[in-house]
Design a protein around this motif. Structure first.
Motif, PDB file in Angstrom:
ATOM      1  N   SER A  70      12.300  -0.320  -0.732  1.00 51.67           N
ATOM      2  CA  SER A  70      13.019   0.779  -1.364  1.00 51.67           C
ATOM      3  C   SER A  70      14.515   0.613  -1.147  1.00 51.67           C
ATOM      4  O   SER A  70      15.174   1.437  -0.536  1.00 51.67           O
ATOM      5  CB  SER A  70      12.528   2.123  -0.834  1.00 51.67           C
ATOM      6  OG  SER A  70      12.759   2.196   0.556  1.00 51.67           O
ATOM      7  N   HIS A  71      15.050  -0.503  -1.618  1.00 51.57           N
ATOM      8  CA  HIS A  71      16.485  -0.812  -1.628  1.00 51.57           C
ATOM      9  C   HIS A  71      17.084  -0.782  -0.236  1.00 51.57           C
ATOM     10  O   HIS A  71      18.170  -0.256  -0.014  1.00 51.57           O
ATOM     11  CB  HIS A  71      17.222   0.135  -2.565  1.00 51.57           C
ATOM     12  CG  HIS A  71      18.522  -0.442  -3.060  1.00 51.57           C
ATOM     13  ND1 HIS A  71      18.574  -1.553  -3.859  1.00 51.57           N
ATOM     14  CD2 HIS A  71      19.807  -0.078  -2.854  1.00 51.57           C
ATOM     15  CE1 HIS A  71      19.829  -1.830  -4.137  1.00 51.57           C
ATOM     16  NE2 HIS A  71      20.594  -0.954  -3.552  1.00 51.57           N
ATOM     17  N   ASP A  72      16.374  -1.325   0.725  1.00 45.90           N
ATOM     18  CA  ASP A  72      16.885  -1.453   2.094  1.00 45.90           C
ATOM     19  C   ASP A  72      16.894  -2.943   2.399  1.00 45.90           C
ATOM     20  O   ASP A  72      15.870  -3.539   2.636  1.00 45.90           O
ATOM     21  CB  ASP A  72      15.971  -0.706   3.050  1.00 45.90           C
ATOM     22  CG  ASP A  72      16.482  -0.757   4.485  1.00 45.90           C
ATOM     23  OD1 ASP A  72      17.548  -1.359   4.719  1.00 45.90           O
ATOM     24  OD2 ASP A  72      15.795  -0.211   5.364  1.00 45.90           O
ATOM     25  N   ARG A  87       0.817  -1.220   0.000  1.00 45.61           N
ATOM     26  CA  ARG A  87       0.000   0.000   0.000  1.00 45.61           C
ATOM     27  C   ARG A  87       0.846   1.264   0.000  1.00 45.61           C
ATOM     28  O   ARG A  87       0.414   2.313  -0.468  1.00 45.61           O
ATOM     29  CB  ARG A  87      -0.954   0.022   1.194  1.00 45.61           C
ATOM     30  CG  ARG A  87      -2.165  -0.860   0.996  1.00 45.61           C
ATOM     31  CD  ARG A  87      -3.065  -0.755   2.159  1.00 45.61           C
ATOM     32  NE  ARG A  87      -2.505  -1.666   3.158  1.00 45.61           N
ATOM     33  CZ  ARG A  87      -3.182  -2.252   4.115  1.00 45.61           C
ATOM     34  NH1 ARG A  87      -4.439  -1.992   4.289  1.00 45.61           N
ATOM     35  NH2 ARG A  87      -2.620  -3.086   4.931  1.00 45.61           N
ATOM     36  N   ALA A  88       2.066   1.158   0.514  1.00 45.50           N
ATOM     37  CA  ALA A  88       2.954   2.328   0.591  1.00 45.50           C
ATOM     38  C   ALA A  88       3.791   2.506  -0.675  1.00 45.50           C
ATOM     39  O   ALA A  88       4.487   3.501  -0.815  1.00 45.50           O
ATOM     40  CB  ALA A  88       3.881   2.183   1.795  1.00 45.50           C
ATOM     41  N   VAL A  89       3.696   1.569  -1.607  1.00 45.96           N
ATOM     42  CA  VAL A  89       4.507   1.590  -2.822  1.00 45.96           C
ATOM     43  C   VAL A  89       3.813   2.443  -3.896  1.00 45.96           C
ATOM     44  O   VAL A  89       2.603   2.353  -4.069  1.00 45.96           O
ATOM     45  CB  VAL A  89       4.722   0.144  -3.326  1.00 45.96           C
ATOM     46  CG1 VAL A  89       5.408   0.110  -4.659  1.00 45.96           C
ATOM     47  CG2 VAL A  89       5.506  -0.651  -2.300  1.00 45.96           C
ATOM     48  N   PRO A  90       4.569   3.260  -4.629  1.00 42.64           N
ATOM     49  CA  PRO A  90       3.974   4.063  -5.704  1.00 42.64           C
ATOM     50  C   PRO A  90       3.293   3.193  -6.762  1.00 42.64           C
ATOM     51  O   PRO A  90       3.700   2.053  -7.007  1.00 42.64           O
ATOM     52  CB  PRO A  90       5.180   4.797  -6.311  1.00 42.64           C
ATOM     53  CG  PRO A  90       6.215   4.793  -5.245  1.00 42.64           C
ATOM     54  CD  PRO A  90       6.001   3.539  -4.470  1.00 42.64           C
ATOM     55  N   ARG A 134       4.882  -2.443 -12.194  1.00 40.12           N
ATOM     56  CA  ARG A 134       6.083  -3.216 -12.534  1.00 40.12           C
ATOM     57  C   ARG A 134       6.143  -4.520 -11.741  1.00 40.12           C
ATOM     58  O   ARG A 134       6.582  -5.548 -12.253  1.00 40.12           O
ATOM     59  CB  ARG A 134       7.338  -2.386 -12.292  1.00 40.12           C
ATOM     60  CG  ARG A 134       7.464  -1.261 -13.286  1.00 40.12           C
ATOM     61  CD  ARG A 134       8.704  -0.455 -13.070  1.00 40.12           C
ATOM     62  NE  ARG A 134       8.685   0.678 -13.980  1.00 40.12           N
ATOM     63  CZ  ARG A 134       9.402   1.763 -13.800  1.00 40.12           C
ATOM     64  NH1 ARG A 134      10.202   1.866 -12.752  1.00 40.12           N
ATOM     65  NH2 ARG A 134       9.334   2.753 -14.659  1.00 40.12           N
ATOM     66  N   TYR A 135       5.685  -4.476 -10.500  1.00 41.55           N
ATOM     67  CA  TYR A 135       5.639  -5.684  -9.678  1.00 41.55           C
ATOM     68  C   TYR A 135       4.666  -6.702 -10.288  1.00 41.55           C
ATOM     69  O   TYR A 135       4.967  -7.897 -10.342  1.00 41.55           O
ATOM     70  CB  TYR A 135       5.240  -5.327  -8.246  1.00 41.55           C
ATOM     71  CG  TYR A 135       5.064  -6.516  -7.334  1.00 41.55           C
ATOM     72  CD1 TYR A 135       6.101  -7.414  -7.110  1.00 41.55           C
ATOM     73  CD2 TYR A 135       3.855  -6.737  -6.691  1.00 41.55           C
ATOM     74  CE1 TYR A 135       5.948  -8.497  -6.267  1.00 41.55           C
ATOM     75  CE2 TYR A 135       3.687  -7.816  -5.847  1.00 41.55           C
ATOM     76  CZ  TYR A 135       4.731  -8.696  -5.640  1.00 41.55           C
ATOM     77  OH  TYR A 135       4.568  -9.774  -4.811  1.00 41.55           O
TER      78      TYR A 135
END
Length: 84
Positions: free
Chosen positions: A78-80, A6-9, A15-16
């Motif tokens: 986000s790349h973490d 839900r927090a993803v643009p 793309r996912y």
């Protein structure tokens, strides 16, 4: 996972969804063929997992369970790469 998505643009969600389609149809080898995904094995705490690029910042972290012939998505992040 749903809370995470839900927090993803919206563009990353699209793309996912495309990533899931390719993974479901072509398996791990199909993901390797798409250069833009930059699919790679992870190391350290994430050994046994892989990462595919969904955008400049976002990655999907997963592992392929060969015996079950399925993907286990751990995170869209986000790349973490800190292990949850």
């Amino acid at each position: 996972m749903d809370k995470q998505l839900r927090a993803v643009p919206r563009e990353i969600l699209k793309r996912y969804e495309k990533w899931k389609d390719i993974a479901g149809i072509s398996g791990p080898s199909g993901l390797h063929l798409i250069v833009g995904f930059n699919d790679e094995a992870l190391s350290g705490k994430w050994k046994g997992h892989r990462s595919s690029r969904l955008g400049l910042q976002y990655r999907v972290i997963y592992r392929f369970l060969a015996k079950q012939q399925c993907f286990q998505v751990v995170a869209v992040t986000s790349h973490d790469y800190r292990r949850p």
